[in-house]
Design a protein around this motif. Sequence first.
Motif, PDB file in Angstrom:
ATOM      1  N   THR A  70       2.268  -1.976   9.582  1.00  0.00           N
ATOM      2  CA  THR A  70       1.653  -3.073   8.845  1.00  0.00           C
ATOM      3  C   THR A  70       0.435  -3.634   9.563  1.00  0.00           C
ATOM      4  N   LEU A  71      -0.605  -3.919   8.773  1.00  0.00           N
ATOM      5  CA  LEU A  71      -1.736  -4.707   9.241  1.00  0.00           C
ATOM      6  C   LEU A  71      -1.557  -6.131   8.724  1.00  0.00           C
ATOM      7  N   VAL A  80       0.869  -1.164   0.000  1.00  0.00           N
ATOM      8  CA  VAL A  80       0.000   0.000   0.000  1.00  0.00           C
ATOM      9  C   VAL A  80       0.910   1.218   0.000  1.00  0.00           C
ATOM     10  N   ALA A  81       0.956   1.895  -1.130  1.00  0.00           N
ATOM     11  CA  ALA A  81       1.899   3.003  -1.292  1.00  0.00           C
ATOM     12  C   ALA A  81       1.356   4.277  -0.654  1.00  0.00           C
ATOM     13  N   ALA A  82       0.890   4.160   0.568  1.00  0.00           N
ATOM     14  CA  ALA A  82       0.355   5.328   1.259  1.00  0.00           C
ATOM     15  C   ALA A  82       1.494   6.224   1.722  1.00  0.00           C
ATOM     16  N   ASP A  83       1.225   7.512   1.791  1.00  0.00           N
ATOM     17  CA  ASP A  83       2.242   8.460   2.234  1.00  0.00           C
ATOM     18  C   ASP A  83       2.450   8.407   3.745  1.00  0.00           C
ATOM     19  N   PHE A  84       1.364   8.157   4.490  1.00  0.00           N
ATOM     20  CA  PHE A  84       1.460   8.176   5.950  1.00  0.00           C
ATOM     21  C   PHE A  84       0.577   7.089   6.560  1.00  0.00           C
ATOM     22  N   HIS A 118      -5.992   7.290  14.892  1.00  0.00           N
ATOM     23  CA  HIS A 118      -5.622   5.878  14.796  1.00  0.00           C
ATOM     24  C   HIS A 118      -6.734   5.102  14.102  1.00  0.00           C
ATOM     25  N   ASP A 119      -6.327   4.110  13.331  1.00  0.00           N
ATOM     26  CA  ASP A 119      -7.289   3.221  12.673  1.00  0.00           C
ATOM     27  C   ASP A 119      -6.592   1.880  12.509  1.00  0.00           C
ATOM     28  N   TYR A 120      -6.915   0.940  13.403  1.00  0.00           N
ATOM     29  CA  TYR A 120      -6.188  -0.317  13.439  1.00  0.00           C
ATOM     30  C   TYR A 120      -6.878  -1.442  12.683  1.00  0.00           C
ATOM     31  N   LYS A 121      -7.896  -1.131  11.901  1.00  0.00           N
ATOM     32  CA  LYS A 121      -8.648  -2.174  11.222  1.00  0.00           C
ATOM     33  C   LYS A 121      -8.701  -2.026   9.710  1.00  0.00           C
ATOM     34  N   SER A 122      -8.727  -0.801   9.226  1.00  0.00           N
ATOM     35  CA  SER A 122      -8.962  -0.583   7.801  1.00  0.00           C
ATOM     36  C   SER A 122      -7.749  -0.970   6.951  1.00  0.00           C
ATOM     37  N   GLY A 129      -2.734   5.145   5.055  1.00  0.00           N
ATOM     38  CA  GLY A 129      -3.028   3.721   5.138  1.00  0.00           C
ATOM     39  C   GLY A 129      -1.837   2.911   5.595  1.00  0.00           C
ATOM     40  N   TYR A 130      -2.084   1.651   5.891  1.00  0.00           N
ATOM     41  CA  TYR A 130      -1.034   0.719   6.288  1.00  0.00           C
ATOM     42  C   TYR A 130      -0.652  -0.185   5.119  1.00  0.00           C
ATOM     43  N   GLU A 131       0.558  -0.716   5.182  1.00  0.00           N
ATOM     44  CA  GLU A 131       0.895  -1.835   4.324  1.00  0.00           C
ATOM     45  C   GLU A 131       0.120  -3.042   4.851  1.00  0.00           C
TER      46      GLU A 131
END
Length: 319
Positions: free
Chosen positions: A139-140, A19-23, A82-86, A116-118
């Motif tokens: 990472t998720l 996931v090429a998210a910036d943050f 924080h978002d630990y699920k998406s 987003g997370y990897e």
Amino acid sequence: MKRVFAFIMAAVMLTVMAVAADFNPGTKIRFNGNEDRWEGDLKAINTDNYSVSSVKWEQGRDLVSSVTIDNDDEVLVVALKHDYKSTKEKTLEGTIKLREKGKSRYATLSINCTIGYEVMELTIDANGDVDVPTIDSGTLYRIEDEGQGYGTLSFSAGDTDISVRVYDDEVYYLAHNNDAIKSVLTANNDSDATIDFLTFPGTPTFNATATVNFYGVEEDQFIYELKNGRLNRSAAKWSEENGSWELKTRTLGSYVISDKALRSPTGTSSGSSGSSGGSVNNDTGTNNPSTGANDVTGVATALALISLASAAAISLKKD
């Protein structure tokens, strides 16, 4: 005592979905004024020169918890929730206007980035095992099943081992930290107790009971759980077979380990640990040491380290 696994971590099947998210969610984006996203003449970013005039989000309003000016580092800070699920990458797009003090001039920052997370997919192998070689805070972890129905996820947090049954398509944030918790230290600032911390910020909750083995913790030491600002004695029991404290739980939270009984941040004694005299370990029946009003050695040092710590600045990459 280090853990010893009865199985060999060899046939670990992993698939990384980049996931090429910036943050990552939960981070703080820090703008120092050198980004080409600014419009208008810009002075040093501090509250002597500016106030936040307006914040307008075209996308991702619910991703942001606050927008502030950090005077110490002279940066504009966008704090993310924080978002630990998406597992989905989300877009944050909008503008922030700073008004120059005593003037009708503005500096405008345009933001367009992804959050987003990897995502790492962990496959249940032919033996029903799911092993995680390394836990990464960005990472998720998503469980993938190839027909077994369920498997056993095993991973470590330092000297602590966790093993739990997991099922297809479950998603977990498994990262941990050992950051000192200031409220616990200040509540015990007259104690020379040696205190260690283990926190799972994502508080992963499983659909089965996990076994948590705290290795490196002596039988006469104390393990607490911090919930809603209060310390409570953990339900962990001493295992002679494993030489560790063993906890059965469905949720991983925040643990405090000490060689002496501690007071809760609420100002009361914690669990079965008394505020004076010896306390009794309900699991072993042996007497455990009580908290003494001694020199502020270990705790005071930890408090000093916390007060000196500062967050590293992160500058937004240019488009």
